[in-house]
Design an enzyme around this catalytic site. Structure first.
Site, PDB file in Angstrom:
ATOM      1  N   SER A  48       1.199  -7.154  -1.134  1.00  0.00           N
ATOM      2  CA  SER A  48       1.708  -8.204  -0.242  1.00  0.00           C
ATOM      3  C   SER A  48       0.782  -9.415  -0.166  1.00  0.00           C
ATOM      4  O   SER A  48       1.175 -10.459   0.340  1.00  0.00           O
ATOM      5  CB  SER A  48       1.960  -7.661   1.167  1.00  0.00           C
ATOM      6  OG  SER A  48       0.757  -7.402   1.848  1.00  0.00           O
ATOM      7  N   THR A  92       0.992  -4.474   4.279  1.00  0.00           N
ATOM      8  CA  THR A  92       0.647  -4.852   5.656  1.00  0.00           C
ATOM      9  C   THR A  92       0.022  -6.236   5.770  1.00  0.00           C
ATOM     10  O   THR A  92       0.105  -6.868   6.822  1.00  0.00           O
ATOM     11  CB  THR A  92      -0.326  -3.829   6.267  1.00  0.00           C
ATOM     12  OG1 THR A  92      -1.495  -3.744   5.449  1.00  0.00           O
ATOM     13  CG2 THR A  92       0.326  -2.458   6.380  1.00  0.00           C
ATOM     14  N   ASP A  93      -0.608  -6.739   4.706  1.00  0.00           N
ATOM     15  CA  ASP A  93      -1.405  -7.960   4.841  1.00  0.00           C
ATOM     16  C   ASP A  93      -0.586  -9.192   5.214  1.00  0.00           C
ATOM     17  O   ASP A  93      -1.077 -10.074   5.926  1.00  0.00           O
ATOM     18  CB  ASP A  93      -2.188  -8.228   3.552  1.00  0.00           C
ATOM     19  CG  ASP A  93      -3.317  -7.232   3.348  1.00  0.00           C
ATOM     20  OD1 ASP A  93      -3.647  -6.506   4.308  1.00  0.00           O
ATOM     21  OD2 ASP A  93      -3.877  -7.171   2.236  1.00  0.00           O
ATOM     22  N   THR A 109       0.821  -1.215   0.000  1.00  0.00           N
ATOM     23  CA  THR A 109       0.000   0.000   0.000  1.00  0.00           C
ATOM     24  C   THR A 109       0.851   1.258   0.000  1.00  0.00           C
ATOM     25  O   THR A 109       0.532   2.245  -0.662  1.00  0.00           O
ATOM     26  CB  THR A 109      -0.931   0.007   1.226  1.00  0.00           C
ATOM     27  OG1 THR A 109      -1.831  -1.099   1.134  1.00  0.00           O
ATOM     28  CG2 THR A 109      -1.732   1.292   1.310  1.00  0.00           C
TER      29      THR A 109
END
Length: 343
Positions: A54, A85-86, A12
């Site tokens: 990710s 972040t995932d 992101t």
């Protein structure tokens, strides 16, 4: 002045609006151009490793990251990786196992909102990560929303909020403020003692690289009504199965006998790890009958590790042996990366 290197992987933080939604487009130098004041604090080189969402992260890419850090290890004082972040928590844990005895900081960060947006959290997170990468501390960490989390103790708990990550069953390493870094008290004491004794240490351990992984790992979350026959499908596909059981480690054996199927997996040579669906406090299979009936001598007990750390650790261990007895021994033996901080 510290010399750092920033590795970018997409996520992101580097995304722009595309035809089908946000997609990683910005490159390493693009990210730093949004935070020009960083050049005053330290020297930062950049290298793009990949540019992906990710969600598309794979174990093979963890190896690329580990190799890149190892190859540049002697030339830099600290390392930063920007990441989506995932799957960030999986990556931080994987790097903790593949890069052990690191005496320099390896810091992973990202953002919930792209850096090109006006209300982004990316600028703060990258600035904080760079600040922490200048510290005299070793190991792998996630820096996010002003908090420092040990690499094997992070989970993503929130999908939109800035405070996306929590530290599970382990204290935050430190918090970052405008003018200082505040370490957790017990960790600060360890750090202080290390600095005092540092002059007596003639030779530091050198970073150890071990990227052997076996990716044949499945995660199964139990739910009422799950069919025992489902586990038959796993026998020849996977070398390791992580079972997210109920509560303190309960596996059903009435009506739908899941316990019997786990025993069959073990007989077939598959390593079975028992963890819990509860985020805090870990498993304790010795309390209830549904936990005591599990063969503690053959299953791997995860103690208070979270799934995001169990999966890469099991892949890392299976990369060395697929013998269930040896896997159990290695998984249950405390590896430095699990909880230890290197100063």
């Amino acid at each position: 002045m510290k010399k750092l290197i920033l590795f970018t992987t997409g996520g992101t933080v580097a995304s722009l609006e595309g035809e089908n939604g946000l997609v990683p487009e910005l490159h390493a130098d693009d990210l730093l151009s949004y935070i020009p004041e960083l050049n005053v604090r330290c020297r930062i080189d950049t290298k793009e490793l990949m540019n992906i969402d990710s969600t598309n992260m794979q174990p093979e890419f963890w190896i690329d990251m580990a190799n890149a850090i190892y190859e540049h290890y002697d030339q830099y004082d600290g390392f930063i990786i920007t990441h989506g972040t995932d799957t960030m928590a999986y990556t931080s844990a994987a790097l903790s196992y593949m890069l052990q005895d690191a005496s320099k900081p390896i810091v992973i960060t990202g953002s919930q909102i792209p850096i090109s947006y006006s209300k982004t959290d990316a600028k703060r997170n990258i600035s904080d990560a760079i600040r922490f990468a200048c510290e005299d501390i070793g190991g792998v960490y996630i820096v996010f929303d002003g908090k420092v989390i040990h690499g094997t103790r992070a989970i993503k708990l929130r999908t939109k909020s800035y405070d996306a990550f929590e530290s599970i069953n382990y204290p935050y390493v430190a918090s970052l403020h405008d003018d200082h870094i505040e370490y957790n008290k017990s960790i600060h004491i360890q750090k202080k003692r290390h600095i005092q004794k540092k002059k007596h240490i003639q030779k530091k351990k050198h970073i150890q690289l071990d990227t052997s992984l076996c990716t044949d790992v499945a995660v199964v979350k139990l739910h009422p009504g799950i069919k025992p026959e489902f586990f038959d499908c796993l026998k020849d596909l996977y070398k390791g199965v992580v079972v997210e059981s109920y509560g303190s480690g309960g596996v059903p054996f009435q009506v739908r006998n899941i316990l019997a199927k786990l025993n069959e997996l073990i007989e077939h040579g598959v390593s079975v790890v028992i963890t819990t669906q509860c985020l805090e406090e870990g498993e304790d299979m010795g309390i209830y009958e549904v936990g005591r009936k599990i063969d503690h001598n053959r299953v791997v007990r995860s103690k208070n590790m979270n799934t995001e750390a169990i999966v890469p650790k099991l892949m890392w261990v299976l990369g060395k042996t697929t013998d269930p007895k040896k896997v159990k021994e290695m998984m249950e033996t405390s590896i430095a990366a699990d909880i230890t901080l290197y100063f």
